[in-house]
Design a protein around this motif. Structure first.
Motif, PDB file in Angstrom:
ATOM      1  N   UNK A 142     -68.892   2.699 -15.343  1.00  0.00           N
ATOM      2  CA  UNK A 142     -67.913   3.781 -15.168  1.00  0.00           C
ATOM      3  C   UNK A 142     -66.562   3.358 -15.757  1.00  0.00           C
ATOM      4  N   UNK A 143     -65.942   4.298 -16.454  1.00  0.00           N
ATOM      5  CA  UNK A 143     -64.640   4.052 -17.065  1.00  0.00           C
ATOM      6  C   UNK A 143     -63.657   5.082 -16.534  1.00  0.00           C
ATOM      7  N   UNK A 144     -62.464   4.611 -16.169  1.00  0.00           N
ATOM      8  CA  UNK A 144     -61.432   5.544 -15.720  1.00  0.00           C
ATOM      9  C   UNK A 144     -60.767   6.178 -16.938  1.00  0.00           C
ATOM     10  N   UNK A 145     -60.844   7.497 -17.021  1.00  0.00           N
ATOM     11  CA  UNK A 145     -60.297   8.226 -18.159  1.00  0.00           C
ATOM     12  C   UNK A 145     -59.133   9.104 -17.710  1.00  0.00           C
ATOM     13  N   UNK A 146     -58.103   9.140 -18.538  1.00  0.00           N
ATOM     14  CA  UNK A 146     -56.952  10.001 -18.279  1.00  0.00           C
ATOM     15  C   UNK A 146     -56.900  11.096 -19.339  1.00  0.00           C
ATOM     16  N   UNK A 147     -56.453  12.246 -18.956  1.00  0.00           N
ATOM     17  CA  UNK A 147     -56.290  13.344 -19.910  1.00  0.00           C
ATOM     18  C   UNK A 147     -55.099  14.200 -19.499  1.00  0.00           C
ATOM     19  N   UNK A 148     -54.472  14.810 -20.495  1.00  0.00           N
ATOM     20  CA  UNK A 148     -53.377  15.734 -20.234  1.00  0.00           C
ATOM     21  C   UNK A 148     -53.900  17.160 -20.313  1.00  0.00           C
ATOM     22  N   UNK A 149     -53.649  17.908 -19.230  1.00  0.00           N
ATOM     23  CA  UNK A 149     -54.135  19.278 -19.073  1.00  0.00           C
ATOM     24  C   UNK A 149     -53.005  20.275 -19.337  1.00  0.00           C
ATOM     25  N   UNK A 150     -53.361  21.408 -19.946  1.00  0.00           N
ATOM     26  CA  UNK A 150     -52.414  22.522 -20.043  1.00  0.00           C
ATOM     27  C   UNK A 150     -52.404  23.217 -18.685  1.00  0.00           C
ATOM     28  N   UNK A 151     -51.440  22.857 -17.853  1.00  0.00           N
ATOM     29  CA  UNK A 151     -51.378  23.410 -16.498  1.00  0.00           C
ATOM     30  C   UNK A 151     -50.936  24.866 -16.509  1.00  0.00           C
ATOM     31  N   UNK A 152     -50.059  25.197 -17.458  1.00  0.00           N
ATOM     32  CA  UNK A 152     -49.531  26.560 -17.532  1.00  0.00           C
ATOM     33  C   UNK A 152     -49.227  26.874 -18.993  1.00  0.00           C
ATOM     34  N   UNK A 153     -49.605  28.062 -19.429  1.00  0.00           N
ATOM     35  CA  UNK A 153     -49.293  28.445 -20.809  1.00  0.00           C
ATOM     36  C   UNK A 153     -47.787  28.407 -21.035  1.00  0.00           C
ATOM     37  N   UNK A 154     -47.406  27.941 -22.213  1.00  0.00           N
ATOM     38  CA  UNK A 154     -45.995  27.795 -22.532  1.00  0.00           C
ATOM     39  C   UNK A 154     -45.308  29.151 -22.563  1.00  0.00           C
ATOM     40  N   UNK A 155     -44.159  29.207 -21.913  1.00  0.00           N
ATOM     41  CA  UNK A 155     -43.304  30.394 -21.938  1.00  0.00           C
ATOM     42  C   UNK A 155     -42.029  29.970 -22.642  1.00  0.00           C
ATOM     43  N   UNK A 156     -41.952  30.278 -23.957  1.00  0.00           N
ATOM     44  CA  UNK A 156     -40.860  29.744 -24.739  1.00  0.00           C
ATOM     45  C   UNK A 156     -41.145  28.294 -25.093  1.00  0.00           C
ATOM     46  N   UNK A 195     -50.343  22.750 -32.563  1.00  0.00           N
ATOM     47  CA  UNK A 195     -50.797  22.762 -31.175  1.00  0.00           C
ATOM     48  C   UNK A 195     -50.080  23.834 -30.351  1.00  0.00           C
ATOM     49  N   UNK A 196     -48.846  24.140 -30.722  1.00  0.00           N
ATOM     50  CA  UNK A 196     -48.075  25.143 -29.975  1.00  0.00           C
ATOM     51  C   UNK A 196     -48.696  26.544 -30.117  1.00  0.00           C
ATOM     52  N   UNK A 197     -48.895  27.076 -31.322  1.00  0.00           N
ATOM     53  CA  UNK A 197     -49.516  28.412 -31.410  1.00  0.00           C
ATOM     54  C   UNK A 197     -50.993  28.406 -31.054  1.00  0.00           C
ATOM     55  N   UNK A 245     -45.119  28.375 -39.408  1.00  0.00           N
ATOM     56  CA  UNK A 245     -43.860  29.064 -39.168  1.00  0.00           C
ATOM     57  C   UNK A 245     -43.230  28.544 -37.893  1.00  0.00           C
ATOM     58  N   UNK A 246     -42.866  27.258 -37.901  1.00  0.00           N
ATOM     59  CA  UNK A 246     -42.470  26.577 -36.669  1.00  0.00           C
ATOM     60  C   UNK A 246     -41.255  27.216 -35.998  1.00  0.00           C
ATOM     61  N   UNK A 247     -40.409  27.897 -36.774  1.00  0.00           N
ATOM     62  CA  UNK A 247     -39.228  28.513 -36.169  1.00  0.00           C
ATOM     63  C   UNK A 247     -39.587  29.683 -35.262  1.00  0.00           C
ATOM     64  N   UNK A 248     -40.823  30.181 -35.375  1.00  0.00           N
ATOM     65  CA  UNK A 248     -41.233  31.359 -34.597  1.00  0.00           C
ATOM     66  C   UNK A 248     -42.221  31.024 -33.478  1.00  0.00           C
ATOM     67  N   UNK A 249     -42.623  29.769 -33.359  1.00  0.00           N
ATOM     68  CA  UNK A 249     -43.709  29.417 -32.430  1.00  0.00           C
ATOM     69  C   UNK A 249     -43.371  29.667 -30.966  1.00  0.00           C
ATOM     70  N   UNK A 250     -42.092  29.683 -30.628  1.00  0.00           N
ATOM     71  CA  UNK A 250     -41.719  29.851 -29.222  1.00  0.00           C
ATOM     72  C   UNK A 250     -41.296  31.277 -28.900  1.00  0.00           C
ATOM     73  N   UNK A 251     -41.402  32.176 -29.878  1.00  0.00           N
ATOM     74  CA  UNK A 251     -41.033  33.573 -29.649  1.00  0.00           C
ATOM     75  C   UNK A 251     -42.008  34.228 -28.675  1.00  0.00           C
ATOM     76  N   UNK A 252     -41.480  35.080 -27.829  1.00  0.00           N
ATOM     77  CA  UNK A 252     -42.330  35.769 -26.854  1.00  0.00           C
ATOM     78  C   UNK A 252     -43.214  36.812 -27.520  1.00  0.00           C
ATOM     79  N   UNK A 253     -42.729  37.397 -28.610  1.00  0.00           N
ATOM     80  CA  UNK A 253     -43.496  38.433 -29.325  1.00  0.00           C
ATOM     81  C   UNK A 253     -43.505  38.107 -30.807  1.00  0.00           C
TER      82      UNK A 253
END
Length: 329
Positions: free
Chosen positions: A1-15, A50-52, A242-250
């Protein structure tokens, strides 16, 4: 058995992403079954896509998407012996079980004096993106003028260097004076800090008064609007991101400069490196060849510690890195 760590997307990014959007998960992994291998991450990648992609292809609770260079530490698959290194798309994990279908062995003749981390950088997906964008989409030719924005990033630095190899005049835009200085070190003919110029339009004109034959687009937004006006007739634009737009809500909506595109007969093409999947082995050999010849220089922004992956990701999105952002476990 190996102890493994991972990062989870707990909540979709808002901005813009924040620490609370991520959650660290710890679990025990069993030994690999017949046909499987157990991987241990050595170098992990954070990239703008990874953001979009998280919005389009992930649900809350999924392991963050991404690639890594991993070492095979246990194997029940003869194609991937213990001690071999692979490029894996298993995401933000310290360890993972795989049946081998999502793995690519590191090039058999990978030189010992070449960092393996480049397999997620200039001699990996970002490098291939630059290669196909310049050669297949833009079809850049000797004597032409090429513009690339986000030029000091993982893709942009390679774009500019390949264009110089092709005999182009290269203009790069970046977000700090240190980045501009690095672009000059790489051989860019002109480079400017888009954050400090008094007029983006004038900066583009000054860098190439004759206009641009090719534009490798990584940013979008206002930059695209001004760059389009400076394109030559029959100019080509390769839309990589289009990295300048990746955090836009729409999503952005018009008006769009269709008349300019029409009158100048400009070709605009979106692309992703996966289109040329069958060409990857040949493309990687070409990139490695340029690197060994000294024609392709690679700079990395290294973050130590798997626990710092979210911070490295957010830092990359804020433009803290010069060259490829890499995490060492």
């Amino acid at each position: 058995m190996v102890q493994a760590k991972s990062w989870i997307l707990a909540k979709h990014f808002d901005g813009f992403p924040k620490d609370s959007d991520f959650k660290l998960k710890v679990e025990e992994l069993p030994a690999p079954k017949n046909g499987e291998v157990l991987l241990e991450a050595v170098f992990l990648s954070v990239d703008p896509y990874m953001r979009p992609f998280s919005k389009l292809y992930m649900k809350e609770g999924d392991v963050m998407i991404g690639t890594q260079v991993a070492k095979v530490i246990q194997s029940q698959n003869s194609a991937f012996p213990v001690g071999s290194h692979v490029v894996s798309s298993c995401g933000w994990r310290t360890h993972a079980l795989s049946d081998g279908k999502d793995l690519t062995l590191l090039m058999a003749d990978w030189p010992k004096d070449v960092p393996m981390s480049l397999a997620v950088g200039a001699i990996g997906m970002p490098g291939l993106t630059a290669l196909y964008g310049v050669e297949a989409v833009l079809q850049a030719k000797k004597g032409e003028t090429l513009l690339v924005n986000a030029a000091a990033g993982a893709v942009g630095t390679v774009v500019g260097q390949i264009a110089k190899i092709k005999g182009c005049k290269v203009v790069g835009s970046a977000g700090s004076d240190a980045k501009v200085a690095y672009l000059k070190e790489l051989g860019f003919d002109e480079a400017f800090n888009y954050k400090t110029v008094s007029s983006l339009e004038e900066a583009l004109k000054k860098a190439a008064p004759e206009g641009y034959d090719c534009f490798f687009e990584n940013v979008g937004g206002q930059f695209s609007t001004f760059a389009l006006q400076q394109m030559k007739e029959f100019g080509r634009i390769a839309v990589c991101g289009g990295i300048s737009t990746y955090h836009d809500a729409a999503y952005q909506t018009g008006p769009y400069p269709l008349t300019t595109i029409n009158w100048k007969q400009v070709k605009i093409e979106g692309f992703m490196q996966s289109r040329w999947q069958s060409d990857h082995p040949q493309g990687l050999k070409k990139l490695m060849g340029w690197y060994k010849e000294g024609k392709l220089k690679c700079r990395e922004h290294v973050t130590k510690g798997f626990e710092n992956m979210p911070a490295a990701f957010m830092g990359m999105l804020q433009g803290e890195n010069i060259g490829k952002a890499v995490i060492t476990v």
